[in-house]
Structure formats: C-alpha cells, structure tokens
Design an enzyme around this catalytic site. Sequence first.
Site, PDB file in Angstrom:
ATOM      1  N   ALA A  84       0.822  -1.207   0.000  1.00 60.07           N
ATOM      2  CA  ALA A  84       0.000   0.000   0.000  1.00 60.07           C
ATOM      3  C   ALA A  84       0.843   1.238   0.000  1.00 60.07           C
ATOM      4  CB  ALA A  84      -0.880  -0.001   1.238  1.00 60.07           C
TER       5      ALA A  84
ATOM      6  N   ILE B 174       2.319   5.127   3.582  1.00 69.23           N
ATOM      7  CA  ILE B 174       2.181   4.614   4.933  1.00 69.23           C
ATOM      8  C   ILE B 174       1.427   3.295   4.906  1.00 69.23           C
ATOM      9  CG2 ILE B 174       1.370   5.101   7.262  1.00 69.23           C
ATOM     10  CD1 ILE B 174       3.662   6.908   6.121  1.00 69.23           C
ATOM     11  N   GLU B 175       2.150   2.216   5.211  1.00 72.02           N
ATOM     12  CA  GLU B 175       1.606   0.872   5.124  1.00 72.02           C
ATOM     13  C   GLU B 175       1.646   0.125   6.441  1.00 72.02           C
ATOM     14  OE1 GLU B 175       3.692  -1.207   2.073  1.00 72.02           O
ATOM     15  OE2 GLU B 175       3.851   0.580   0.820  1.00 72.02           O
ATOM     16  N   LEU B 176       2.440   0.591   7.388  1.00 69.58           N
ATOM     17  CA  LEU B 176       2.690  -0.151   8.614  1.00 69.58           C
ATOM     18  C   LEU B 176       2.284   0.657   9.832  1.00 69.58           C
ATOM     19  CD1 LEU B 176       6.305  -1.409   7.768  1.00 69.58           C
ATOM     20  CD2 LEU B 176       4.139  -2.580   7.309  1.00 69.58           C
TER      21      LEU B 176
END
Length: 301
Positions: A11, A151-153
């Site tokens: 993402a 920002i995926e995490l």
Amino acid sequence: MASSRLALPAALFCVVVVAASLGGAAATGKTGRITVYWGQTSSEGGLREACGTGLYSTVIISFLTDFGGGKYKLNLAGHAWSAVGPDVKYCQSKNVLVLLSVGGGVGRYSLASQADANAVADHLWDLYLGGTSTESRPFGDAVLDGVDFDIELGSNAHYDDLARYLKAHSGRKPGGRKVWLTAAPQCPFPDRMLGEALRTGLFDRVHVQFYNNPVCNYRASNMAEFTSAWNKWTASLPRSSVYLGLPAASGAANNGYVAPATLKENVLPIVQKSKNYGGIMLWSRYWDKQTGYSKSVKSAV
C-alpha cells in the site's frame, strides 16, 4: 508500493504539494502526466537516466523507511547517495518534480504524538528540503520538491499533523517554492491509513493504488466496482489531482495489472471523465524499464 521487494508492491501513502503548472487540479481529458517510483533496486538505472527519458512528470525517491522517536533511516537499495543530489538538479532542470517517499512496506516507522510529527517534519525540511542542518544532508545541497507518504505499517495516527507541519514550510524554500505533498492510498475507500490525513485537503496529488486490491482493481468483470471506487476518490478530493496507480508489469504486483491496450481502450475513457483526473502513477521505474509501459501509453494518458 513495494519497498525492497520488487514483485510485491504494497500500500502506498504518498503526499506531495505540487505547482499548478505541473499538477494542481487537472482538466478533464488527457494530461500526459506519469509519476514513477524510483530507488528500490540499482538495476533500474540512475535517477538522471529516468528523468532523461522524458516519460515522467514526477519521480518519487523511495524510501525513508524508518522515522519517529528521533530515529531515521534512508534505504535506497544499493544506489549511491552521492549521485542522487546532482541527478535531482538535472531532473528539476527538465521540469521533473522529485519527491522523497516516507514509509513503504518494510521498515519501522510511526508517529507517537503531534510533537513527534513536528520533529519528523523538521527533519525532512532540514535534511531534504529547503532547510539546513549540522548533520550531513544525504543529497548535499539539492532541494527536493516535496514529500510523498507511503504509509503501510503501524498506526495511522498523526499523519494529518505531519502533513500540516510540512505544509507550513511552503514558501520557506529558496525562491519561495512550495513543499509539495502527495498521497497514494489503497483503492478501497476510505483508506484506513490515510483517511485522516487526506481529509486535511492539503494534498495536491493523490496516487490511488488500483492494484493488490481485487475488490476495486480494474478487470472486465469488475468494471462497476472499479468505476465506483474511482468516482468516490475523485469526489472526495475536489482540490487534488487524482492519479490512477498501476503496476508497470504483471510481475510488479500480486494482481491489478492492466495491459496497455486495455488501459487505453477501456480504462482511461472512464477516469478521464473526472475533472480532477491528473494522470497515472506507475510502480516502478525498474518494472517500467523492463516493459516500456509508460512509453506505450503516454500519448493516451
């Protein structure tokens, strides 16, 4: 977007503020604008080479994989930092925007508070944008055009604060240039990581990831769902240019690849109806170099 993993882009959360001539809200129809991600394998070639093709209006350097809590790590996967600064200046001389992406699918990052967001914004300003620092600037005196959020995490907290603090630096760069902000959320609406940040209305470009998300990816059997998702994104972001994010090769994502002919014949006629259609985003320069995807579709974009 993927980080160091070439085949599995995850993402994206990209955020950039863009100059009107290169990226404010776009008119309905073709724009010719293609954004590409660069920096996650040395075999993709240099930044200067990418900009020299004339294919891209924006190149996003990926990634600052660690940030928050006073800890930072830039991961360019084998690229020499010393070459990037001069290449940034070359790209900008060709009217190509160059941004730094923060986040990615691999790393350790989060924002614990408003104060932490402010500290990260100051770090980005001082080391990559128009500020100064007692620390060594990774790209020397080159001044990047803005920051991209992938920002995926972790938590989604305080990215709206980070966007506000970065935006507050606009006009402080040499020549009074803006800090450009972009976001690249997943296509399911609203995006769980970027929703609050996007609601600030500060993002001039939003590259929506229409891949690795079967519920809203384009395919003939999913056209209604794809169109609905696209329309939700464009309607929710009237002040932003919205870009269609795609993998540049079938191997660049788990799903969501759209063949160039299909893109031109079936997909672009849908998305180009939107007044704030901006262009397309591709993951990544490495894959685009293998397939020639951008070259084959640019005239229709």
